[in-house]
Design an enzyme around this catalytic site. Structure first.
Site, PDB file in Angstrom:
ATOM      1  N   LEU A 138       0.869  -1.149  -0.213  1.00 51.97           N
ATOM      2  CA  LEU A 138       0.020   0.222  -0.003  1.00 51.97           C
ATOM      3  C   LEU A 138       0.903   1.102   0.019  1.00 51.97           C
ATOM      4  CD1 LEU A 138      -3.072  -0.820   2.444  1.00 51.97           C
ATOM      5  CD2 LEU A 138      -2.907  -0.899   0.072  1.00 51.97           C
ATOM      6  N   TYR A 139       1.986   1.271   0.794  1.00 51.02           N
ATOM      7  CA  TYR A 139       2.733   2.365   0.623  1.00 51.02           C
ATOM      8  C   TYR A 139       3.422   2.776  -0.525  1.00 51.02           C
ATOM      9  CZ  TYR A 139       6.814   5.480   2.002  1.00 51.02           C
ATOM     10  OH  TYR A 139       7.839   6.333   2.110  1.00 51.02           O
ATOM     11  N   ALA A 140       4.000   1.703  -1.172  1.00 49.28           N
ATOM     12  CA  ALA A 140       4.602   1.699  -2.365  1.00 49.28           C
ATOM     13  C   ALA A 140       3.689   1.866  -3.627  1.00 49.28           C
ATOM     14  CB  ALA A 140       5.274   0.554  -2.776  1.00 49.28           C
TER      15      ALA A 140
ATOM     16  N   SER B 229       1.095   4.011  -3.086  1.00 44.25           N
ATOM     17  CA  SER B 229       0.599   5.351  -3.017  1.00 44.25           C
ATOM     18  C   SER B 229       1.797   6.386  -3.478  1.00 44.25           C
ATOM     19  CB  SER B 229       0.495   5.622  -1.424  1.00 44.25           C
ATOM     20  OG  SER B 229       1.718   5.642  -0.790  1.00 44.25           O
TER      21      SER B 229
END
Length: 253
Positions: A157-159, A161
């Site tokens: 999810l972080y990547a 975004s």
């Protein structure tokens, strides 16, 4: 009389944002530091900049609160005019972001929404608001991550975004190019800041592991990322736009 150059750095009260604010101040920029929660930290950065002989002031902004962004932009413009007689800003560094890490089966809707609200939606609408206050030669620098190139468990999810932010970088470079505004992206590798609980700064075993997978043999320092941001903000790279520049020391090649 030469007008001052004004840079806005979001999330500048600590870590990479703090280092970036300091690097820009050393290059003669008047710096506006935004912070979300800790005003005392932000005021400490302002003091450090003033000790260098620079100019800075803090202003609160939660980039995830898009309803407040236009009001923030108006307040910002009024304040830089009052303090520095500046009619607009020259540089925006979209540094503020959050890192929430969870695997496919553990991630929550709340984590998903928080990541994209802060890391994608906020920079998009803040850039839109402040691009109107930039003249020819304005610069926008977005802060991404080397995790858009390499992957590891729990970072999806972080990547994702940050991958969205990189795509915005290229698209906005096309849209803002006719106004003379350059839009680029810096993608830091593992760096010794307080991000993710300060793991890459404080965990000796993790640092050793990452150093072994990095061409230059160590974890990066926030000042090294900040200097790359400042270089993009300078006139030396004036023919560079729509680029993702990874600053990782050759991490995980």
């Amino acid at each position: 009389m030469e007008l001052p150059r004004v840079a806005v750095v979001t999330g500048a009260n600590r870590g990479l944002g703090r280092a970036t604010a300091m690097a820009l101040a050393r290059r003669g920029f008047c710096v506006v530091l935004t912070y979300r929660g800790d005003r005392l930290e932000a005021e400490g950065v302002v003091r450090s900049i003033r000790e260098l002989g620079g100019e800075a002031f803090p202003i609160r902004l939660d980039v995830a609160d898009t309803a407040s962004i236009d009001r923030f932009a108006d307040e910002l413009l009024a304040e830089v005019g009052r303090r520095w007689s500046a009619g607009g800003i020259d540089v925006l560094v979209n540094n503020a972001g959050i890192g929430l890490f969870a695997g496919l089966h553990e991630a929550t809707v709340e984590q998903f929404d928080a990541l994209f609200a802060t890391n994608v939606r906020g920079p998009f609408f803040l850039t839109r608001a402040l691009a109107r206050r930039m003249g020819d030669g304005g610069r926008v620098v977005n802060i991404s991550t080397s995790l858009t190139r390499h992957v590891s468990a729990g970072t999806s999810l972080y990547a994702a975004s940050k991958s969205a932010l990189e795509t915005l970088t290229r698209s906005l470079a096309v849209e803002l190019g006719p106004s003379g505004i350059r839009v680029n992206c810096i993608a830091p590798g593992p760096t010794a800041t307080d991000f993710n609980g300060g793991a890459m700064r404080d965990d000796a075993n993790l640092r050793e592991t990452l150093a072994g997978a990095t061409a230059l043999g160590r974890v990066g320092e926030p000042e090294e990322i900040a200097d790359a941001v400042a270089a993009l903000a300078s006139g030396d790279l004036r023919w560079v736009t729509a680029e993702r520049i990874e600053v990782s020391g050759g991490s995980l090649l």
